[in-house]
Structures are given as C-alpha cells and as structure tokens.
Design an enzyme around this catalytic site. Structure first.
Site, PDB file in Angstrom:
ATOM      1  N   ASN A 132      47.453  46.225  49.920  1.00 55.50           N
ATOM      2  CA  ASN A 132      47.534  47.407  49.051  1.00 55.50           C
ATOM      3  C   ASN A 132      46.811  48.548  49.766  1.00 55.50           C
ATOM      4  OD1 ASN A 132      47.354  49.307  47.048  1.00 55.50           O
ATOM      5  ND2 ASN A 132      46.009  48.115  45.710  1.00 55.50           N
ATOM      6  N   TRP A 133      47.585  49.441  50.324  1.00 58.01           N
ATOM      7  CA  TRP A 133      46.986  50.528  51.118  1.00 58.01           C
ATOM      8  C   TRP A 133      46.461  51.656  50.251  1.00 58.01           C
ATOM      9  CZ3 TRP A 133      51.066  51.023  55.693  1.00 58.01           C
ATOM     10  CH2 TRP A 133      51.036  49.835  56.443  1.00 58.01           C
ATOM     11  N   LYS A 134      46.741  51.609  48.966  1.00 60.28           N
ATOM     12  CA  LYS A 134      46.255  52.619  48.023  1.00 60.28           C
ATOM     13  C   LYS A 134      46.619  54.031  48.507  1.00 60.28           C
ATOM     14  CE  LYS A 134      42.811  49.322  46.547  1.00 60.28           C
ATOM     15  NZ  LYS A 134      41.517  49.038  45.964  1.00 60.28           N
ATOM     16  N   HIS A 166      47.512  47.727  38.330  1.00 62.77           N
ATOM     17  CA  HIS A 166      46.273  47.677  39.125  1.00 62.77           C
ATOM     18  C   HIS A 166      45.112  48.250  38.305  1.00 62.77           C
ATOM     19  CE1 HIS A 166      43.274  48.402  42.189  1.00 62.77           C
ATOM     20  NE2 HIS A 166      43.896  47.470  42.891  1.00 62.77           N
ATOM     21  N   GLU A 212      42.719  50.117  39.017  1.00 65.32           N
ATOM     22  CA  GLU A 212      42.443  51.545  39.212  1.00 65.32           C
ATOM     23  C   GLU A 212      43.365  52.380  38.322  1.00 65.32           C
ATOM     24  OE1 GLU A 212      42.816  51.523  43.478  1.00 65.32           O
ATOM     25  OE2 GLU A 212      40.965  50.352  43.594  1.00 65.32           O
ATOM     26  N   GLU A 248      42.478  39.928  39.889  1.00 64.58           N
ATOM     27  CA  GLU A 248      41.504  40.764  40.590  1.00 64.58           C
ATOM     28  C   GLU A 248      40.357  41.123  39.650  1.00 64.58           C
ATOM     29  OE1 GLU A 248      43.406  42.994  44.102  1.00 64.58           O
ATOM     30  OE2 GLU A 248      43.826  44.160  42.319  1.00 64.58           O
ATOM     31  N   GLY A 253      36.771  46.475  46.061  1.00 63.97           N
ATOM     32  CA  GLY A 253      36.178  47.516  46.902  1.00 63.97           C
ATOM     33  C   GLY A 253      34.657  47.498  46.913  1.00 63.97           C
ATOM     34  N   SER A 258      37.836  42.250  47.480  1.00 59.64           N
ATOM     35  CA  SER A 258      37.010  42.043  48.677  1.00 59.64           C
ATOM     36  C   SER A 258      37.406  40.800  49.471  1.00 59.64           C
ATOM     37  CB  SER A 258      35.524  42.014  48.300  1.00 59.64           C
ATOM     38  OG  SER A 258      35.154  43.251  47.690  1.00 59.64           O
TER      39      SER A 258
HETATM   40  P1  PGA Z   1      39.686  45.365  48.036  1.00 61.84           P
HETATM   41  O1  PGA Z   1      40.842  45.860  47.037  1.00 61.84           O
HETATM   42  O2  PGA Z   1      40.282  44.247  48.877  1.00 61.84           O
HETATM   43  O3  PGA Z   1      39.347  46.574  48.863  1.00 61.84           O
HETATM   44  O4  PGA Z   1      38.551  44.887  47.213  1.00 61.84           O
HETATM   45  C1  PGA Z   1      41.703  44.949  46.408  1.00 61.84           C
HETATM   46  C2  PGA Z   1      42.685  45.671  45.524  1.00 61.84           C
HETATM   47  O5  PGA Z   1      42.331  46.698  44.924  1.00 61.84           O
HETATM   48  O6  PGA Z   1      43.851  45.252  45.399  1.00 61.84           O
END
Ligand code: PGA
Length: 253
Positions: A9-11, A96, A98, A168, A174, A214
C-alpha cells in the site's frame, strides 16, 4: 491450500513516473519467486495505468487504494471499480483505517464498495482493525468480527470467498509497533470463525486473511508461520524495493 498474498500500500506517496520506476524495480527483484505468492502493488490512482504497464508479464497484480460504489455518472471526483479495472488493476483496498478515521469511511460504504468491486470482477482487500482504546478495553475480537461481518453482509458465499481481509490493528500502522505473531493469529482465527458462522465452512476455508501494521523483513517470517495468516498488507516497507522483495521472498511457497 490458500495462496499467500502480499500487497504493498503505497498510500499518497510517489508520482506517476516514480511509481512506475518503483514497480519496475520491484518486478526485477521478485521474478524468481513471484509464482509462489500473489504480489500486488497499490499506487495512487494516477499511476495505476503506468504501474500496470511496468509490471506486465511479471505476474504482479495492481490494486487501487479506494473506490466509489456507484456506476458511471455525476459523482465529481470519484472513481468506480469499472474505471479502476480499465486502468489495469484487479484489486482494490477498501476500509483502510486512515480512510475510516480521516475521511469518514463507514462499514456501510465498505459493504457497498465490496459489492461493486465483486460485480466488476475485482478483488476487494477489506481492512479491519481495532484502535488502541478498543484493544485496551479488550474489545478487539468483537470490533474486528463486527467490521468483517458488516463488510460481507448480503454478499454470497462464493463472492465472499474471493475477498481478502486485511487485519490491521490501528495502533500498529506506521508506528513500528506490531502485534506479535501469536496475537495476530488469535484475531485472524476469530475472523475466520466469524466468516464460518455467517458464510459457511467452504468460504471460511478459502478467504485469505492478511496481517498489516509495521510488517518488515524481520517480522514477516513469524507471521507467515501462523496457520490463519495468509499474507500481509505492507505500508512503509513496500516503498523500499529491497524490503518489499525480502517480505515477498519470505512469503513465497
Ligand atoms: P505500515 O502500514 O506497514 O507502514 O504500518 C500498513 C498499512 O497501512 O496498510
């Protein structure tokens, strides 16, 4: 029997050319073992087309990070599954944390998006996970199972079996903190049990469940050793070709 799936997931990172270059770099590093694991790269919408071109013939799949659930029409700024597919993608991340936290994505929207994606022949990667407060209140299993069941409501057993669930924990995204493999396994097993109760044994046996939060080259091995964890959704480490290739290699069977 479930094929593992690692998605990056490159966001909201990397422009069009930088995304294509990163995809080509990753494709070159994973060519030896790409047939032992499903690999998916999820760039910004803008780069879907170029990334799909960059990985053509490598076996790597491409995914979007969101979609809208309506068909073509007057929905300014939105992108639906048919358009995503037309750009060369076959997966789409939905729900997600976020987006749930910052953009008010609800369980109902996630459900509608999952249905629209399945109708268009795309694979939804449905994200679920508890916040730190929910974990501290020992509500994790209830919160996560509820999110999964609401996401899959009204979806047939056959279609539900095609979905990927990404567990998640919000506090692990993150942050450099990750759930222990044992704790992640407990939640992933509970997700599978919830799907068994709602959609039956066959579907529960086929749904692939990823862990995310992470994930790195040095923790992927213990996660993949767990029976109900079928892959990973990787954020930060997926932007580093070396790290992503290490994660993919450790997951290939
Ligand atoms: P992360 O993000 O690996 O940087 O913790 C995971 C995600 O948001 O899918």
């Amino acid at each position: 029997m479930r094929r593992r799936i690692i998605a990056g997931n490159w966001k909201m990172n990397k422009g069009v050319d930088a995304s294509a270059a990163l995809a080509a770099d990753i494709a070159a590093r994973v060519s030896e073992f790409a047939n032992g694991v499903d690999l998916v790269l999820c760039p910004t919408f803008l780069a879907l087309n170029k990334v799909a071109e960059a990985v053509r013939g490598s076996g790597i799949g491409v995914g979007a990070q969101d979609c809208y659930y309506e068909g073509e029409g007057a929905f300014t700024g939105e992108v639906n599954p048919v358009l995503i597919k037309d750009a060369g993608a076959s997966y789409c991340i939905i729900g997600h944390s976020e987006r749930r936290a910052l953009l008010n994505e609800t369980d109902r929207a996630v459900n509608l998006k999952a249905k629209a994606l399945l109708n268009a022949g795309l694979t939804p990667i449905i994200c679920v996970g508890e916040t730190l407060e929910e974990k501290q209140a020992e509500d994790t299993l209830g919160v996560v199972s509820g999110q999964v069941l609401r996401a899959l409501a009204g979806i047939s057993a056959d279609d539900a079996a095609k979905c990927v669930i990404a567990y998640e924990p919000v506090w692990a995204i993150g942050t450099g903190l990750n759930a222990t493999a044992e704790a992640a396994q407990t939640v992933c097993a509970a997700i599978r049990a919830a799907i068994r109760a709602s959609h039956g044994d066959d579907t529960a046996g086929k749904v692939r469940i990823q862990y995310g939060g992470s994930v790195k080259g040095d923790n992927i091995g213990s996660l993949m050793a767990e029976p109900d964890i079928d892959g990973a959704l990787v954020g930060g480490a997926s932007l580093k070709p070396d790290d992503f290739a290490r994660i993919a290699a450790a997951s290939a069977k």
